[in-house]
Design a protein around this motif. Structure first.
Motif, mmCIF file in Angstrom:
data_model
loop_
_atom_site.group_PDB
_atom_site.id
_atom_site.type_symbol
_atom_site.label_atom_id
_atom_site.label_comp_id
_atom_site.label_asym_id
_atom_site.label_seq_id
_atom_site.Cartn_x
_atom_site.Cartn_y
_atom_site.Cartn_z
ATOM 1 N N UNK A 179 -10.665 -31.966 17.292
ATOM 2 C CA UNK A 179 -10.876 -30.793 16.452
ATOM 3 C C UNK A 179 -9.658 -29.885 16.392
ATOM 4 N N UNK A 180 -8.740 -30.013 17.363
ATOM 5 C CA UNK A 180 -7.536 -29.205 17.352
ATOM 6 C C UNK A 180 -6.364 -29.902 16.650
ATOM 7 N N UNK A 181 -6.502 -31.181 16.379
ATOM 8 C CA UNK A 181 -5.398 -31.961 15.820
ATOM 9 C C UNK A 181 -5.508 -32.184 14.322
ATOM 10 N N UNK A 182 -6.526 -31.639 13.687
ATOM 11 C CA UNK A 182 -6.833 -31.998 12.306
ATOM 12 C C UNK A 182 -5.727 -31.644 11.317
ATOM 13 N N UNK A 183 -5.039 -30.527 11.516
ATOM 14 C CA UNK A 183 -4.072 -30.062 10.522
ATOM 15 C C UNK A 183 -2.661 -30.603 10.750
ATOM 16 N N UNK A 184 -2.420 -31.238 11.873
ATOM 17 C CA UNK A 184 -1.069 -31.740 12.147
ATOM 18 C C UNK A 184 -0.664 -32.867 11.198
ATOM 19 N N UNK A 185 -1.531 -33.837 10.911
ATOM 20 C CA UNK A 185 -1.135 -34.842 9.915
ATOM 21 C C UNK A 185 -0.858 -34.215 8.552
ATOM 22 N N UNK A 186 -1.616 -33.185 8.178
ATOM 23 C CA UNK A 186 -1.376 -32.508 6.901
ATOM 24 C C UNK A 186 0.012 -31.869 6.883
ATOM 25 N N UNK A 231 -22.934 -29.991 18.958
ATOM 26 C CA UNK A 231 -23.403 -29.402 17.706
ATOM 27 C C UNK A 231 -24.716 -28.657 17.914
ATOM 28 N N UNK A 232 -25.639 -29.280 18.631
ATOM 29 C CA UNK A 232 -26.936 -28.645 18.858
ATOM 30 C C UNK A 232 -26.797 -27.381 19.692
ATOM 31 N N UNK A 233 -25.912 -27.406 20.696
ATOM 32 C CA UNK A 233 -25.771 -26.242 21.563
ATOM 33 C C UNK A 233 -25.260 -25.038 20.796
ATOM 34 N N UNK A 234 -24.411 -25.278 19.779
ATOM 35 C CA UNK A 234 -23.905 -24.166 18.973
ATOM 36 C C UNK A 234 -24.952 -23.731 17.945
ATOM 37 N N UNK A 235 -25.553 -24.687 17.249
ATOM 38 C CA UNK A 235 -26.519 -24.339 16.206
ATOM 39 C C UNK A 235 -27.730 -23.596 16.762
ATOM 40 N N UNK A 244 -17.131 -18.377 21.820
ATOM 41 C CA UNK A 244 -16.818 -19.331 20.751
ATOM 42 C C UNK A 244 -16.121 -18.562 19.628
ATOM 43 N N UNK A 245 -14.777 -18.549 19.597
ATOM 44 C CA UNK A 245 -14.044 -17.695 18.660
ATOM 45 C C UNK A 245 -13.911 -18.314 17.273
ATOM 46 N N UNK A 246 -15.041 -18.505 16.583
ATOM 47 C CA UNK A 246 -15.030 -19.122 15.265
ATOM 48 C C UNK A 246 -15.827 -18.275 14.285
ATOM 49 N N UNK A 247 -15.587 -18.513 12.998
ATOM 50 C CA UNK A 247 -16.354 -17.845 11.953
ATOM 51 C C UNK A 247 -17.829 -18.225 12.049
ATOM 52 N N UNK A 248 -18.101 -19.468 12.430
ATOM 53 C CA UNK A 248 -19.497 -19.900 12.593
ATOM 54 C C UNK A 248 -20.203 -19.032 13.625
ATOM 55 N N UNK A 303 -16.445 -25.828 16.644
ATOM 56 C CA UNK A 303 -16.552 -26.105 18.073
ATOM 57 C C UNK A 303 -15.222 -25.770 18.740
ATOM 58 N N UNK A 304 -15.115 -24.537 19.189
ATOM 59 C CA UNK A 304 -13.910 -24.036 19.831
ATOM 60 C C UNK A 304 -14.357 -23.056 20.906
ATOM 61 N N UNK A 305 -13.659 -23.057 22.047
ATOM 62 C CA UNK A 305 -14.012 -22.112 23.113
ATOM 63 C C UNK A 305 -12.808 -21.241 23.449
ATOM 64 N N UNK A 306 -13.081 -20.152 24.162
ATOM 65 C CA UNK A 306 -12.020 -19.187 24.440
ATOM 66 C C UNK A 306 -10.879 -19.787 25.255
ATOM 67 N N UNK A 307 -11.125 -20.829 26.041
ATOM 68 C CA UNK A 307 -10.026 -21.432 26.786
ATOM 69 C C UNK A 307 -9.042 -22.151 25.864
ATOM 70 N N UNK A 308 -9.461 -22.492 24.630
ATOM 71 C CA UNK A 308 -8.529 -23.072 23.664
ATOM 72 C C UNK A 308 -7.553 -22.034 23.127
#
Length: 388
Positions: A179-186, A231-235, A244-248, A303-308
């Motif tokens: 989930x942290x590597x998605x934009x590197x190929x772009x 996914x279930x734990x966040x939803x 969880x520092x995300x817009x979600x 799915x991101x946590x503060x340690x990221x």
């Protein structure tokens, strides 16, 4: 830059002393570096030929409790949620006792992180802020891998211009946390860094293939099944959304329905991808490109946590490298101070609210970076004409 890190160091020492005092005679307190338990336990199962059981919560918990009996009284579970290629990476840890493995894994990542920051910002004054960066100490104290992923991203960006294959290997290993590597190929695609992109793809594919060959294809299906736990734990808000520092998480804490929270996260991810395309698709300062990519990568996944947020350290370093050469804008240094202390916000501020403001800080930082890139590009034709 000397005083503040030393004050923060004093706070760390005070916290450690208070923790040890409270720990005496109590069995219901979570141990330090508890989040390292799944890594070592999964490696132990894999070393003994039971790699698929690393994704079995019951089997994994038995190893975790055997390593840290205090965990038996802790609430919740600590599952292994990483792909099989990550299991291949942590496998050697099982050759060591738990404590020694934790010291080697976390201490080694900490050293790599500090050396990476010092490579980006060669100024001597950068040493103390890097050593006592709250995001780094926080990652070590909970036992997570945020420093390792930050170091891989940082070293990959450092090597990209002169050693693209090495950069691709570093970024391919970053797929241990997809989930942290998605934009590197772009970014590599937009900048036409074909050798680095090929090395990234080859590294990610070959490590996954090797892991499946060693551990069996069942580990991949077990990993895909286990992603449902996260996914279930966040939803269901079972996760601590303050961390969880995300817009979600922001939308969920404001009682938005799940579909709206996901729509907001999707819009945020698209904006982050557009920012990377803007920064990497045309000529601009490489330091600003790197900082933009690091910042945008923290805005994609729900799915991101503060340690990221240890990645903020890499972002700060690249921005400082640019500003030390080109000058500071109004409020930029003060904003980097906010980023420096921000990784602790989930535990110290948001949990008392709760209002998840961390994605807003990341978005504001991304906007600041894009404005600086736009200003640089507007100034470039003027400088060229004046040079003529």
């Amino acid at each position: 830059m000397r005083l503040y890190p030393l004050v923060v160091l004093g706070c760390y020492v005070l916290f450690a002393v208070l923790y040890l005092v409270r720990l005496t005679g109590r069995s219901d307190m979570n141990p330090f570096v508890m989040d390292f338990l799944p890594s070592w336990s999964a490696a132990t199962l894999a070393l003994h030929g039971h790699a698929a059981d690393a994704y079995n919560v019951h089997a994994l918990s038995l190893i975790e409790i055997a390593a840290q009996p205090r965990f038996a009284t802790a609430n919740g579970i600590l599952p292994w949620l990483y792909p099989p290629n990550t299991l291949l990476l942590v496998l050697p840890l099982a050759l060591l006792p738990y404590t020694a493995a934790a010291v080697l894994w976390l201490g080694g990542a900490y050293v790599l992180f500090v050396r990476m920051i010092r490579t980006i910002v060669a100024e001597r004054q950068a040493m103390l802020p890097a050593l006592f960066f709250p995001g780094a100490i926080f990652v070590v104290s909970v036992g997570q891998n945020g420093l390792l992923t930050a170091a891989l991203a940082g070293y990959g960006l450092i090597a990209l211009r002169r050693h693209p294959v090495v950069a691709g290997v570093c970024l391919g290993l970053l797929c241990m946390k997809p989930q942290l590597a998605l934009l590197f190929p772009l970014a590599l695609l937009c900048s036409r860094s074909w050798r680095a992109l090929a090395a990234l793809v080859l590294t990610a594919a070959s490590t996954l293939a090797l892991a499946l060959l060693v551990f069996g294809t069942g580990t991949l299906s077990a990993f895909l099944h286990n992603t449902g736990i996260a996914t279930h734990s966040i939803e269901s808000a079972h996760a601590t959304l303050a961390r969880v520092p995300t817009i979600f998480a922001l939308a969920t804490l404001l009682h938005a329905p799940a579909w709206l929270a996901y729509a907001g996260q999707g819009a945020c991810a698209l904006a982050a991808a557009a920012a990377v395309g803007y920064a990497w698709g045309r000529e601009c300062s490489y330091s600003l490109r790197a900082a933009t990519l690091i910042c945008a990568s923290l805005l994609v996944s729900p799915y991101l946590y503060d340690y990221d947020l240890a990645w903020y350290g890499v972002l700060i370093a690249w921005y400082c490298r640019h500003a030390l050469n080109e000058g500071w804008g109004r409020g930029e240094r003060e904003w980097l101070v906010v980023l420096w202390v921000a990784p602790l916000s989930g535990m110290l501020i948001i949990a008392c609210g709760p209002f998840q403001f961390m994605p807003l800080i990341s978005l504001a930082t991304l906007w600041m970076l894009l404005r600086r890139i736009a200003r640089e590009r507007r100034a470039a034709p003027v400088l060229r004409r004046s040079g003529e």
